[in-house]
Write an enzyme that holds these catalytic residues in place. Structure first.
Site, mmCIF file in Angstrom:
data_model
loop_
_atom_site.group_PDB
_atom_site.id
_atom_site.type_symbol
_atom_site.label_atom_id
_atom_site.label_comp_id
_atom_site.label_asym_id
_atom_site.label_seq_id
_atom_site.Cartn_x
_atom_site.Cartn_y
_atom_site.Cartn_z
ATOM 1 N N ASN A 99 0.797 -1.233 0.000
ATOM 2 C CA ASN A 99 0.000 0.000 0.000
ATOM 3 C C ASN A 99 0.825 1.277 0.000
ATOM 4 O O ASN A 99 0.295 2.351 -0.241
ATOM 5 C CB ASN A 99 -0.919 0.023 1.224
ATOM 6 C CG ASN A 99 -2.041 -0.983 1.096
ATOM 7 O OD1 ASN A 99 -2.427 -1.356 -0.024
ATOM 8 N ND2 ASN A 99 -2.558 -1.448 2.206
ATOM 9 N N THR B 184 7.430 4.315 -9.023
ATOM 10 C CA THR B 184 8.710 5.041 -9.007
ATOM 11 C C THR B 184 9.878 4.067 -9.112
ATOM 12 O O THR B 184 10.836 4.309 -9.866
ATOM 13 C CB THR B 184 8.844 5.839 -7.692
ATOM 14 O OG1 THR B 184 7.626 6.521 -7.427
ATOM 15 C CG2 THR B 184 9.979 6.833 -7.775
#
Ligand code: ATP
Ligand code: MG
Length: 199
Positions: free
Chosen positions: A39, A45
């Site tokens: 989460n 990224t």
């Protein structure tokens, strides 16, 4: 040498022999399967960071963006000029906006075809399937088809899966699984997603 220096030296020697042993044990060279799930922030990224790494050595990379295709994405803007990068985006964009199962499934299967092509191409060094976990969760994609394409990919090819709640069958076949743990997220305190930071 003080006691502390001696203790430090000893623990460093121990660490070194431990690391040396691990390095000696890591003998296999092949493409990997990585899963970035959980989460917390950082899954996509990390995937783009790895894309940048691979491009840095001149390798060919394919990225499939499920779900967020029509969103802005700074990494894509920066890297797309590289001829070694191919990005395919799912046409409908954000699925929570469209809420149309039929058109979402169609768009998903269309872009999945591109993924299958990349996963069968041994000139592609790295394939990223960004947010694919949701496609499986919503039932737009079939887990067996995804597993098959991943398992049959070229030996030297690495594949990265990102998204929350990764299917346990994907976790089972992955070499490296990282769960991003949310300690806090600014969004939950009213902070908007920030350009150049969150996307
Ligand atoms: P990022 O793209 O920043 O690496 P991510 O891939 O781990 O994030 P996603 O769920 O794909 O996480 O995030 C989509 C968007 O939501 C991004 O703008 C991201 O910064 C933001 N986000 C990530 N994690 C959370 C969270 N726990 N709560 C709210 N927003 C989040
Ligand atoms: Mg993401």
């Amino acid at each position: 040498m003080t006691d502390r220096d001696t203790r430090h030296k000893k623990s460093m020697q121990k660490l070194k022999s431990h690391v040396d042993e691990k390095v000696a044990n890591a003998q296999e060279q092949r493409g990997l399967m990585l899963v970035f799930t959980g989460n917390g922030k950082g899954k996509t990224t990390a995937a783009w960071g790895t894309v940048t790494r691979a491009l840095g050595y001149g390798y060919k990379v394919g990225v499939i963006q499920f779900i967020k295709g029509l969103w802005e994405c700074g990494e894509r803007e920066r890297l797309i000029a590289d001829d070694n990068l191919e990005v395919q985006v799912m046409a409908t964009g954000f699925t929570w906006d469209t809420q149309n199962r039929e058109s979402d499934t169609k768009a998903c299967l269309e872009v999945w075809k591109e993924a299958e092509r990349m996963l069968a191409d041994d000139s592609v060094y790295l394939v990223v399937l960004d947010e694919i976990t949701y496609m499986l969760k919503f039932g737009y994609l079939d887990i067996d088809a995804v597993k098959r394409a991943i398992e049959n990919r070229p030996e030297e090819q690495t594949v990265i899966i990102t998204g929350r709640n990764a299917h346990r069958e994907l976790i089972a076949i992955a070499d490296t699984v990282t769960e991003m743990q949310e300690v806090r997220h600014g969004f939950n305190n009213g902070l908007q997603a920030r350009r150049g930071i969150d996307y």
